[in-house]
Design an enzyme around this catalytic site. Sequence first.
Site, PDB file in Angstrom:
ATOM      1  N   ASP A  65      32.914  26.950  45.249  1.00 48.50           N
ATOM      2  CA  ASP A  65      33.960  27.805  45.813  1.00 48.50           C
ATOM      3  C   ASP A  65      35.021  26.908  46.448  1.00 48.50           C
ATOM      4  O   ASP A  65      34.689  25.916  47.078  1.00 48.50           O
ATOM      5  CB  ASP A  65      33.368  28.743  46.880  1.00 48.50           C
ATOM      6  CG  ASP A  65      34.169  30.018  47.065  1.00 48.50           C
ATOM      7  OD1 ASP A  65      35.364  29.902  47.371  1.00 48.50           O
ATOM      8  OD2 ASP A  65      33.601  31.112  46.916  1.00 48.50           O
ATOM      9  N   THR A  84      39.426  32.508  49.280  1.00 45.70           N
ATOM     10  CA  THR A  84      39.099  33.853  49.769  1.00 45.70           C
ATOM     11  C   THR A  84      37.637  33.961  50.174  1.00 45.70           C
ATOM     12  O   THR A  84      37.262  34.914  50.856  1.00 45.70           O
ATOM     13  CB  THR A  84      39.408  34.941  48.714  1.00 45.70           C
ATOM     14  OG1 THR A  84      38.628  34.696  47.538  1.00 45.70           O
ATOM     15  CG2 THR A  84      40.881  34.960  48.347  1.00 45.70           C
ATOM     16  N   TYR A 141      46.172  40.429  38.208  1.00 45.76           N
ATOM     17  CA  TYR A 141      44.712  40.564  38.268  1.00 45.76           C
ATOM     18  C   TYR A 141      44.175  41.206  36.991  1.00 45.76           C
ATOM     19  O   TYR A 141      43.233  40.692  36.372  1.00 45.76           O
ATOM     20  CB  TYR A 141      44.323  41.397  39.483  1.00 45.76           C
ATOM     21  CG  TYR A 141      42.834  41.536  39.693  1.00 45.76           C
ATOM     22  CD1 TYR A 141      42.052  40.421  39.979  1.00 45.76           C
ATOM     23  CD2 TYR A 141      42.209  42.776  39.625  1.00 45.76           C
ATOM     24  CE1 TYR A 141      40.682  40.535  40.191  1.00 45.76           C
ATOM     25  CE2 TYR A 141      40.847  42.907  39.830  1.00 45.76           C
ATOM     26  CZ  TYR A 141      40.082  41.789  40.111  1.00 45.76           C
ATOM     27  OH  TYR A 141      38.731  41.909  40.323  1.00 45.76           O
TER      28      TYR A 141
END
Length: 326
Positions: free
Chosen positions: A32, A36, A146
């Site tokens: 990661d 976010t 998205y």
Amino acid sequence: MKRILITGGAGFLGSHLCDRFIKEGYHVIAMDNLITGDIRNIEHLFKLPNFEFYHHDVSKFIHVPGELDYILHFASPASPIDYLKIPIQTLKVGSLGIHNCLGLARVKNARVLIASTSEVYGDPTVHPQNEDYWGNVNPVGPRGVYDEAKRFQEAMTMAYHTYHNVETRIVRIFNTYGPRMRLNDGRVLPAFIGQALRGEDLTVFGDGSQTRSFCYVDDLIEGIYRLLMSDYPYPVNVGNPSEITIGQFAEEIIKLTGTDQKVVYKELPKDDPKQRQPDITKAKEILGWEPQVSRAEGLKITYEYFRNLPEEELYKAAYHREFTKK
């Protein structure tokens, strides 16, 4: 011990997947870049010998030493606030990121499962949505960064399956909720609960007649696990078909939290889907899966999680929401 890479491993769903595969006895590598994700979601795993964390952006070349049996690609901004704030990164993780993951899967001879979404259906003209529906998406609208990232991701995954014989799985995730969601991510459930906890009126966009179908996170994780272990390479909807209007949902949250706030209505954002309900026939037939946790039960658990957050988290979320509007 089998080894699995989970991208987006510090996020809401990624962290729950880390927990599940640790429980199943895997060596888990979480990756990661924390744009976010939240390291606190996985810090309880750091002491385990069969857990590793790589602070890395999957849009850049991925190197993982040793063998890999599985790759779960869950790295992506997933909320309107996030992907409207960082649209380029959203497109890159759905294009460069999936390309890197699929290339790694090919080299390692690993099975890869990608997290797609009901947003590939856009503002649907078919209801409920089944996997054969191609969608109604505006590629140049605000949600296009998205929606199209996920659609491209599916296309790239199928190309690697067809031309490179990579073992692939595609899960289309419908609205999911549960502990570790962020109060400031702009999605309807944490937004409503956060407003109720702060004593604010609940904001409904549009007239409240648009629908959503909410699936508790434990049910979703079970569906993903079964799909990964199946031999089905094509998209499968995983979600809860129990549909509710946003207006009715706001009233449920008011009742759940015991508050006396009003519901206020504001203009519906551009391209916001009017209906969202999964057809889970394939999940039932192929995976033997369907949701087990009722909305009432799941909401109670989720509310307790939010209610026990530190007070500064509650108001930081409110500040973030107001700041990002400017």
